[in-house]
Design a protein around this motif. Sequence first.
Motif, PDB file in Angstrom:
ATOM      1  N   CYS A   1       0.825  -1.230   0.000  1.00 40.88           N
ATOM      2  CA  CYS A   1       0.000   0.000   0.000  1.00 40.88           C
ATOM      3  C   CYS A   1       0.849   1.266   0.000  1.00 40.88           C
ATOM      4  O   CYS A   1       0.403   2.314  -0.441  1.00 40.88           O
ATOM      5  N   LEU A   2       2.090   1.165   0.509  1.00 39.28           N
ATOM      6  CA  LEU A   2       2.924   2.365   0.622  1.00 39.28           C
ATOM      7  C   LEU A   2       3.884   2.476  -0.554  1.00 39.28           C
ATOM      8  O   LEU A   2       5.103   2.507  -0.406  1.00 39.28           O
ATOM      9  N   GLN A   3       3.328   2.539  -1.775  1.00 39.37           N
ATOM     10  CA  GLN A   3       4.170   2.680  -2.965  1.00 39.37           C
ATOM     11  C   GLN A   3       4.100   4.126  -3.470  1.00 39.37           C
ATOM     12  O   GLN A   3       3.047   4.762  -3.356  1.00 39.37           O
ATOM     13  N   PRO A   4       5.191   4.646  -4.038  1.00 40.54           N
ATOM     14  CA  PRO A   4       5.149   6.004  -4.593  1.00 40.54           C
ATOM     15  C   PRO A   4       4.147   6.070  -5.750  1.00 40.54           C
ATOM     16  O   PRO A   4       3.908   5.076  -6.456  1.00 40.54           O
ATOM     17  N   GLY A   5       3.583   7.246  -5.959  1.00 43.24           N
ATOM     18  CA  GLY A   5       2.488   7.405  -6.925  1.00 43.24           C
ATOM     19  C   GLY A   5       2.830   7.041  -8.357  1.00 43.24           C
ATOM     20  O   GLY A   5       1.967   6.634  -9.131  1.00 43.24           O
ATOM     21  N   PHE A   6       4.140   7.132  -8.705  1.00 39.28           N
ATOM     22  CA  PHE A   6       4.474   6.813 -10.117  1.00 39.28           C
ATOM     23  C   PHE A   6       4.312   5.315 -10.402  1.00 39.28           C
ATOM     24  O   PHE A   6       4.327   4.887 -11.549  1.00 39.28           O
ATOM     25  N   LYS A   7       4.081   4.518  -9.328  1.00 37.43           N
ATOM     26  CA  LYS A   7       3.891   3.072  -9.518  1.00 37.43           C
ATOM     27  C   LYS A   7       2.423   2.728  -9.813  1.00 37.43           C
ATOM     28  O   LYS A   7       2.088   1.562 -10.032  1.00 37.43           O
ATOM     29  N   GLN A   8       1.543   3.709  -9.773  1.00 38.86           N
ATOM     30  CA  GLN A   8       0.133   3.417 -10.035  1.00 38.86           C
ATOM     31  C   GLN A   8      -0.058   2.849 -11.438  1.00 38.86           C
ATOM     32  O   GLN A   8       0.583   3.345 -12.386  1.00 38.86           O
ATOM     33  N   VAL A   9      -0.914   1.858 -11.572  1.00 39.69           N
ATOM     34  CA  VAL A   9      -1.255   1.312 -12.896  1.00 39.69           C
ATOM     35  C   VAL A   9      -2.560   1.929 -13.398  1.00 39.69           C
ATOM     36  O   VAL A   9      -2.828   1.968 -14.594  1.00 39.69           O
ATOM     37  N   ALA A  10      -3.362   2.453 -12.474  1.00 39.19           N
ATOM     38  CA  ALA A  10      -4.612   3.124 -12.867  1.00 39.19           C
ATOM     39  C   ALA A  10      -5.059   4.001 -11.706  1.00 39.19           C
ATOM     40  O   ALA A  10      -4.696   3.752 -10.541  1.00 39.19           O
ATOM     41  N   ALA A  11      -5.845   5.026 -12.045  1.00 34.69           N
ATOM     42  CA  ALA A  11      -6.412   5.894 -10.993  1.00 34.69           C
ATOM     43  C   ALA A  11      -7.643   6.556 -11.591  1.00 34.69           C
ATOM     44  O   ALA A  11      -7.777   6.651 -12.828  1.00 34.69           O
ATOM     45  N   GLY A  12      -8.534   7.003 -10.712  1.00 30.99           N
ATOM     46  CA  GLY A  12      -9.725   7.656 -11.231  1.00 30.99           C
ATOM     47  C   GLY A  12     -10.572   8.248 -10.131  1.00 30.99           C
ATOM     48  O   GLY A  12     -10.241   8.131  -8.943  1.00 30.99           O
ATOM     49  N   TYR A  13     -11.628   8.920 -10.548  1.00 32.73           N
ATOM     50  CA  TYR A  13     -12.619   9.416  -9.583  1.00 32.73           C
ATOM     51  C   TYR A  13     -14.005   9.325 -10.203  1.00 32.73           C
ATOM     52  O   TYR A  13     -14.145   9.271 -11.439  1.00 32.73           O
ATOM     53  N   ILE A  14     -14.974   9.270  -9.343  1.00 38.61           N
ATOM     54  CA  ILE A  14     -16.381   9.359  -9.773  1.00 38.61           C
ATOM     55  C   ILE A  14     -16.932  10.601  -9.090  1.00 38.61           C
ATOM     56  O   ILE A  14     -16.823  10.724  -7.862  1.00 38.61           O
ATOM     57  N   ILE A  15     -17.436  11.539  -9.854  1.00 34.85           N
ATOM     58  CA  ILE A  15     -17.992  12.761  -9.267  1.00 34.85           C
ATOM     59  C   ILE A  15     -19.508  12.651  -9.313  1.00 34.85           C
ATOM     60  O   ILE A  15     -20.099  12.343 -10.351  1.00 34.85           O
ATOM     61  N   TYR A  16     -20.120  12.812  -8.130  1.00 37.07           N
ATOM     62  CA  TYR A  16     -21.582  12.727  -8.005  1.00 37.07           C
ATOM     63  C   TYR A  16     -22.097  14.168  -7.958  1.00 37.07           C
ATOM     64  O   TYR A  16     -22.061  14.814  -6.928  1.00 37.07           O
ATOM     65  N   GLY A  17     -22.503  14.645  -9.125  1.00 35.30           N
ATOM     66  CA  GLY A  17     -22.958  16.044  -9.204  1.00 35.30           C
ATOM     67  C   GLY A  17     -24.241  16.119 -10.011  1.00 35.30           C
ATOM     68  O   GLY A  17     -25.085  15.239  -9.902  1.00 35.30           O
ATOM     69  N   SER A  18     -24.360  17.147 -10.847  1.00 33.77           N
ATOM     70  CA  SER A  18     -25.569  17.276 -11.690  1.00 33.77           C
ATOM     71  C   SER A  18     -25.706  16.005 -12.531  1.00 33.77           C
ATOM     72  O   SER A  18     -26.803  15.587 -12.882  1.00 33.77           O
ATOM     73  N   SER A  19     -24.563  15.381 -12.823  1.00 33.87           N
ATOM     74  CA  SER A  19     -24.615  14.013 -13.366  1.00 33.87           C
ATOM     75  C   SER A  19     -23.470  13.258 -12.695  1.00 33.87           C
ATOM     76  O   SER A  19     -22.629  13.858 -12.016  1.00 33.87           O
ATOM     77  N   THR A  20     -23.468  11.949 -12.858  1.00 32.62           N
ATOM     78  CA  THR A  20     -22.391  11.125 -12.280  1.00 32.62           C
ATOM     79  C   THR A  20     -21.405  10.807 -13.391  1.00 32.62           C
ATOM     80  O   THR A  20     -21.786  10.259 -14.430  1.00 32.62           O
ATOM     81  N   ILE A  21     -20.153  11.226 -13.177  1.00 34.46           N
ATOM     82  CA  ILE A  21     -19.145  11.039 -14.219  1.00 34.46           C
ATOM     83  C   ILE A  21     -17.993  10.203 -13.661  1.00 34.46           C
ATOM     84  O   ILE A  21     -17.504  10.459 -12.552  1.00 34.46           O
ATOM     85  N   PHE A  22     -17.590   9.184 -14.425  1.00 29.56           N
ATOM     86  CA  PHE A  22     -16.488   8.283 -14.060  1.00 29.56           C
ATOM     87  C   PHE A  22     -15.297   8.706 -14.911  1.00 29.56           C
ATOM     88  O   PHE A  22     -15.364   8.640 -16.143  1.00 29.56           O
ATOM     89  N   VAL A  23     -14.237   9.191 -14.272  1.00 30.34           N
ATOM     90  CA  VAL A  23     -13.038   9.643 -14.983  1.00 30.34           C
ATOM     91  C   VAL A  23     -11.878   8.739 -14.567  1.00 30.34           C
ATOM     92  O   VAL A  23     -11.698   8.484 -13.373  1.00 30.34           O
ATOM     93  N   TYR A  24     -11.141   8.189 -15.560  1.00 28.53           N
ATOM     94  CA  TYR A  24     -10.033   7.318 -15.159  1.00 28.53           C
ATOM     95  C   TYR A  24      -8.882   7.396 -16.142  1.00 28.53           C
ATOM     96  O   TYR A  24      -9.029   7.847 -17.284  1.00 28.53           O
ATOM     97  N   THR A  25      -7.711   6.972 -15.679  1.00 26.89           N
ATOM     98  CA  THR A  25      -6.571   6.746 -16.542  1.00 26.89           C
ATOM     99  C   THR A  25      -5.942   5.406 -16.191  1.00 26.89           C
ATOM    100  O   THR A  25      -5.965   5.000 -15.023  1.00 26.89           O
ATOM    101  N   ALA A  26      -5.470   4.711 -17.220  1.00 26.62           N
ATOM    102  CA  ALA A  26      -4.694   3.471 -16.976  1.00 26.62           C
ATOM    103  C   ALA A  26      -3.302   3.685 -17.576  1.00 26.62           C
ATOM    104  O   ALA A  26      -2.642   2.757 -18.019  1.00 26.62           O
ATOM    105  N   GLY A  27      -2.921   4.980 -17.626  1.00 23.40           N
ATOM    106  CA  GLY A  27      -1.601   5.321 -18.156  1.00 23.40           C
ATOM    107  C   GLY A  27      -1.589   5.609 -19.641  1.00 23.40           C
ATOM    108  O   GLY A  27      -0.538   5.829 -20.241  1.00 23.40           O
ATOM    109  N   ASN A  28      -2.790   5.634 -20.250  1.00 31.63           N
ATOM    110  CA  ASN A  28      -2.864   5.908 -21.692  1.00 31.63           C
ATOM    111  C   ASN A  28      -3.932   6.982 -21.929  1.00 31.63           C
ATOM    112  O   ASN A  28      -4.914   6.767 -22.646  1.00 31.63           O
TER     113      ASN A  28
END
Length: 336
Positions: free
Chosen positions: A152-179
């Motif tokens: 769990c304690l790895q530096p951020g450059f080791k991430q293989v994917a990251a994202g967020y889901i924003i619950y607002g006027s609409s629900t949007i799923f935003v992600y990157t898998a490095g591409n």
Amino acid sequence: MQKIKFNTLARHIYEEERKYPEATGELSDLLHDLSLAAKVISLEVNKAGLVDILGFTGSSNVHGEEVKKLDVYAHEMLIKAMDHGGHLCVMASEEDEDIIHIPPEFYIGKYVLLFDPLDGSSNIDANVSIGTIFSIYRRVSPGNGPGTIEDCLQPGFKQVAAGYIIYGSSTIFVYTAGNGVHGFTLDPSFGEFILSHPNIKTPKKGKIYSINEGNYLYWHPGLKKYIKWLQEEDKSTGRPYSSRYIGSMVADIHRNLLYGGIFMYPADIRNPNGKLRLMYECNPMAFIVEQAGGRASDGKKRILEIQPEKLHQRVPIFIGSEEDVLMVERFLRENE
Ligand code: P6P
């Protein structure tokens, strides 16, 4: 405006996977499972305002189900959705002091999931947008047994994917898998995330700055100078900038990602490491913003290069349009 080809999150994830012959499909399954949890949390978040109106008893609703605080609900929903997929060796949540082990009855996989189940949840009663943030790493501990704190304690450059889901006027799923960074808007009529923001690129320079100016007295002198500089009139550099601060990191960063600008949660006299968590908020957001062509630092060092020491450690963060982050770094450096 370029016509966006019709695509769903599920199909997009598998199309991305097919670009990597060595891909096993496990990461795709992980992202798919996360999107499922996101739909369920979105339903609950959008109902939240109704808890009092519909006569829910407060401790259990008309169906006899216990009505929990939304962030606890989101935390538990994510664990329930992710613990049996067979792709994770360990999880960690901003809502839990310790790492979360995969129950012994489930298969253990090679990935690590960290998440902030509902960031900004203190805003929910005011109907302000909030969000789930996630970060995925490969395990680094040896063997195929339960994952460890080291995973769990790895530096951020080791991430293989990251994202967020924003619950607002609409629900949007935003992600990157490095591409690249891609956004999908939930169509609640048939419960699919539809491609709405393909290959997001954040402007190199914005005209928005986001910071809690109520902390002005406690700031670094260089930061005070930078904010005053932003407020001066100079049309050639697009100044004065507009101040936009929602107080919900996912909402503030999502807006700045699309429009350009800088979000700052700095260290100050009272909070020497700032407020936001490295592992659950800053690393995933930094990966996303860098993939969109932006920059993220603690004022000196790239967020993704910080070697974590504690699961819940806080770091100062300056994140957004590259030129804006470089400029605040210069003000901080020149006013040490
Ligand atoms: P402040 C919400 O509580 C949060 O964790 C982030 O989402 C947000 O950016 C920040 O704290 C706001 O903090 O001190 O400005 O209220």
